[in-house]
Design a protein around this motif. Structure first.
Motif, mmCIF file in Angstrom:
data_model
loop_
_atom_site.group_PDB
_atom_site.id
_atom_site.type_symbol
_atom_site.label_atom_id
_atom_site.label_comp_id
_atom_site.label_asym_id
_atom_site.label_seq_id
_atom_site.Cartn_x
_atom_site.Cartn_y
_atom_site.Cartn_z
ATOM 1 N N ALA A 209 0.845 -1.202 0.000
ATOM 2 C CA ALA A 209 0.000 0.000 0.000
ATOM 3 C C ALA A 209 0.876 1.247 0.000
ATOM 4 O O ALA A 209 1.877 1.324 0.713
ATOM 5 C CB ALA A 209 -0.900 -0.004 1.231
ATOM 6 N N GLU A 210 0.483 2.210 -0.829
ATOM 7 C CA GLU A 210 1.193 3.488 -0.861
ATOM 8 C C GLU A 210 0.270 4.547 -1.437
ATOM 9 O O GLU A 210 -0.256 4.400 -2.539
ATOM 10 C CB GLU A 210 2.461 3.394 -1.703
ATOM 11 C CG GLU A 210 3.291 4.669 -1.692
ATOM 12 C CD GLU A 210 4.594 4.540 -2.449
ATOM 13 O OE1 GLU A 210 5.366 5.511 -2.448
ATOM 14 O OE2 GLU A 210 4.839 3.480 -3.058
ATOM 15 N N GLY A 211 0.058 5.602 -0.690
ATOM 16 C CA GLY A 211 -0.828 6.672 -1.140
ATOM 17 C C GLY A 211 -2.239 6.151 -1.372
ATOM 18 O O GLY A 211 -2.833 5.507 -0.516
ATOM 19 N N ALA A 212 -2.770 6.409 -2.565
ATOM 20 C CA ALA A 212 -4.120 5.954 -2.895
ATOM 21 C C ALA A 212 -4.176 4.493 -3.297
ATOM 22 O O ALA A 212 -5.263 3.930 -3.447
ATOM 23 C CB ALA A 212 -4.682 6.810 -4.033
ATOM 24 N N ASN A 213 -3.022 3.859 -3.469
ATOM 25 C CA ASN A 213 -2.970 2.443 -3.835
ATOM 26 C C ASN A 213 -3.126 1.584 -2.586
ATOM 27 O O ASN A 213 -2.263 1.613 -1.705
ATOM 28 C CB ASN A 213 -1.631 2.135 -4.520
ATOM 29 C CG ASN A 213 -1.423 0.637 -4.753
ATOM 30 O OD1 ASN A 213 -2.377 -0.140 -4.774
ATOM 31 N ND2 ASN A 213 -0.168 0.237 -4.909
ATOM 32 N N PRO A 214 -4.221 0.804 -2.467
ATOM 33 C CA PRO A 214 -4.436 0.010 -1.249
ATOM 34 C C PRO A 214 -3.516 -1.191 -1.132
ATOM 35 O O PRO A 214 -3.357 -1.759 -0.051
ATOM 36 C CB PRO A 214 -5.900 -0.438 -1.381
ATOM 37 C CG PRO A 214 -6.128 -0.513 -2.864
ATOM 38 C CD PRO A 214 -5.319 0.630 -3.440
ATOM 39 N N GLY A 215 -2.894 -1.590 -2.248
ATOM 40 C CA GLY A 215 -2.014 -2.750 -2.216
ATOM 41 C C GLY A 215 -2.751 -4.022 -1.846
ATOM 42 O O GLY A 215 -3.982 -4.100 -1.873
ATOM 43 N N TYR A 216 -1.969 -5.033 -1.481
ATOM 44 C CA TYR A 216 -2.520 -6.328 -1.061
ATOM 45 C C TYR A 216 -2.106 -6.587 0.382
ATOM 46 O O TYR A 216 -1.192 -5.937 0.903
ATOM 47 C CB TYR A 216 -2.039 -7.434 -1.994
ATOM 48 C CG TYR A 216 -2.573 -7.253 -3.395
ATOM 49 C CD1 TYR A 216 -3.774 -7.838 -3.786
ATOM 50 C CD2 TYR A 216 -1.916 -6.448 -4.316
ATOM 51 C CE1 TYR A 216 -4.288 -7.644 -5.054
ATOM 52 C CE2 TYR A 216 -2.420 -6.237 -5.591
ATOM 53 C CZ TYR A 216 -3.609 -6.838 -5.951
ATOM 54 O OH TYR A 216 -4.124 -6.625 -7.197
ATOM 55 N N ALA A 217 -2.790 -7.530 1.031
ATOM 56 C CA ALA A 217 -2.621 -7.726 2.469
ATOM 57 C C ALA A 217 -1.686 -8.889 2.774
ATOM 58 O O ALA A 217 -2.093 -10.055 2.768
ATOM 59 C CB ALA A 217 -3.983 -7.949 3.122
ATOM 60 N N VAL A 218 -0.434 -8.572 3.080
ATOM 61 C CA VAL A 218 0.525 -9.584 3.539
ATOM 62 C C VAL A 218 0.150 -10.003 4.951
ATOM 63 O O VAL A 218 -0.212 -9.177 5.788
ATOM 64 C CB VAL A 218 1.960 -9.023 3.536
ATOM 65 C CG1 VAL A 218 2.941 -10.041 4.105
ATOM 66 C CG2 VAL A 218 2.379 -8.616 2.139
ATOM 67 N N PHE A 219 0.258 -11.309 5.241
ATOM 68 C CA PHE A 219 -0.040 -11.759 6.604
ATOM 69 C C PHE A 219 0.918 -12.847 7.081
ATOM 70 O O PHE A 219 0.678 -13.494 8.106
ATOM 71 C CB PHE A 219 -1.487 -12.266 6.702
ATOM 72 C CG PHE A 219 -1.795 -13.446 5.818
ATOM 73 C CD1 PHE A 219 -1.685 -14.750 6.300
ATOM 74 C CD2 PHE A 219 -2.191 -13.263 4.506
ATOM 75 C CE1 PHE A 219 -1.973 -15.835 5.481
ATOM 76 C CE2 PHE A 219 -2.477 -14.336 3.681
ATOM 77 C CZ PHE A 219 -2.373 -15.632 4.170
ATOM 78 N N GLY A 220 2.023 -13.044 6.389
ATOM 79 C CA GLY A 220 2.985 -14.046 6.820
ATOM 80 C C GLY A 220 4.093 -14.203 5.803
ATOM 81 O O GLY A 220 4.183 -13.440 4.831
ATOM 82 N N ARG A 221 4.924 -15.215 6.025
ATOM 83 C CA ARG A 221 6.065 -15.436 5.130
ATOM 84 C C ARG A 221 6.460 -16.908 5.182
ATOM 85 O O ARG A 221 6.188 -17.615 6.176
ATOM 86 C CB ARG A 221 7.250 -14.572 5.549
ATOM 87 C CG ARG A 221 7.836 -14.948 6.902
ATOM 88 C CD ARG A 221 8.812 -13.923 7.432
ATOM 89 N NE ARG A 221 9.460 -14.353 8.667
ATOM 90 C CZ ARG A 221 8.902 -14.324 9.873
ATOM 91 N NH1 ARG A 221 7.659 -13.872 10.002
ATOM 92 N NH2 ARG A 221 9.563 -14.748 10.940
#
Length: 224
Positions: free
Chosen positions: A161-173
């Protein structure tokens, strides 16, 4: 610039950024002042989950503290055995950078397996990022993510996510099994299956996900 936009556009259009910089020369740091161990920051809590695939195990550290909403959603699928018997069905590789891409798996909107959508938890809130081995939520738009997930190969910060871009939701690795992830990413795809941007990205054959379970020890196998 083209590479930085390709993967995010592919995921967005299909509903489930590559930036490389040269590090500056290291500068010797001054010796740190002694610290009191009792005041040291504790590592964030995680829950370990092992995906037992037909290609081998993938061990995940799920960020239950940093991404509580998205992590809880994934763990509901694990605890309810809703991912058992599903498949890895999609692989995407950046054409001019085959070291980068992702693999996708999940319920594929099967009504018997799929839970209600969850609130979007952006990386700007969690502090996580789409680094190599990150697991994240596939979605059409914020608030639509349900039971499909993807694992990143290669650092892909443009998906954050950056600015108006919501991006995707990382929740682990991934903490073990990136060799398995890369092997799945390199497997053959159907030239005809898939709709729109997904055409040519559907694995053939798919890779069965036998079980998804909470585990307490890393599975024996080659380091990755």
């Amino acid at each position: 610039m083209m590479r930085s936009l390709l993967i995010p556009a592919v995921i967005l259009l299909s509903t489930p950024a590559i930036a490389q910089t040269t590090a500056p020369a290291p500068v010797p740091a001054p010796s740190p002042a002694p610290t009191n161990p009792s005041n040291a920051a504790e590592p964030a809590a995680t829950t370990q989950v092992t995906l037992m695939t037909a290609q081998g195990p993938i061990v995940l550290a799920i960020e239950t503290e940093k991404a509580p909403i998205t992590a809880a959603n994934f763990l509901k699928y694990v605890e309810g055995k809703r991912l058992d018997g599903t498949v890895f069905y999609r692989t995407v590789k950046v054409q001019d950078e085959p070291r980068y891409g992702f693999i996708q798996f999940g319920t594929q909107n099967d009504p018997k397996r799929t839970l209600p959508p969850i609130t979007h938890e952006p990386t700007s809130k969690t502090g996580l990022s789409h680094v190599d081995g990150a697991i994240s939520m596939a979605m059409a738009e914020p608030g639509t993510a349900r039971g499909d997930f993807f694992i990143i190969v290669g650092n892909t910060p443009a998906m954050d996510a950056e600015g108006a871009n919501p991006g995707y939701a990382v929740f682990g690795r991934v903490i073990q099994g990136m060799d398995v992830v890369r092997r799945i990413m390199d497997m053959p795809t159907s030239p005809t299956k898939g709709e729109g941007i997904m055409k040519g990205q559907m694995l053939e054959p798919t890779v069965p996900l036998k079980t998804a379970r909470k585990t307490t020890t890393v599975i024996e196998g080659p380091a990755s």
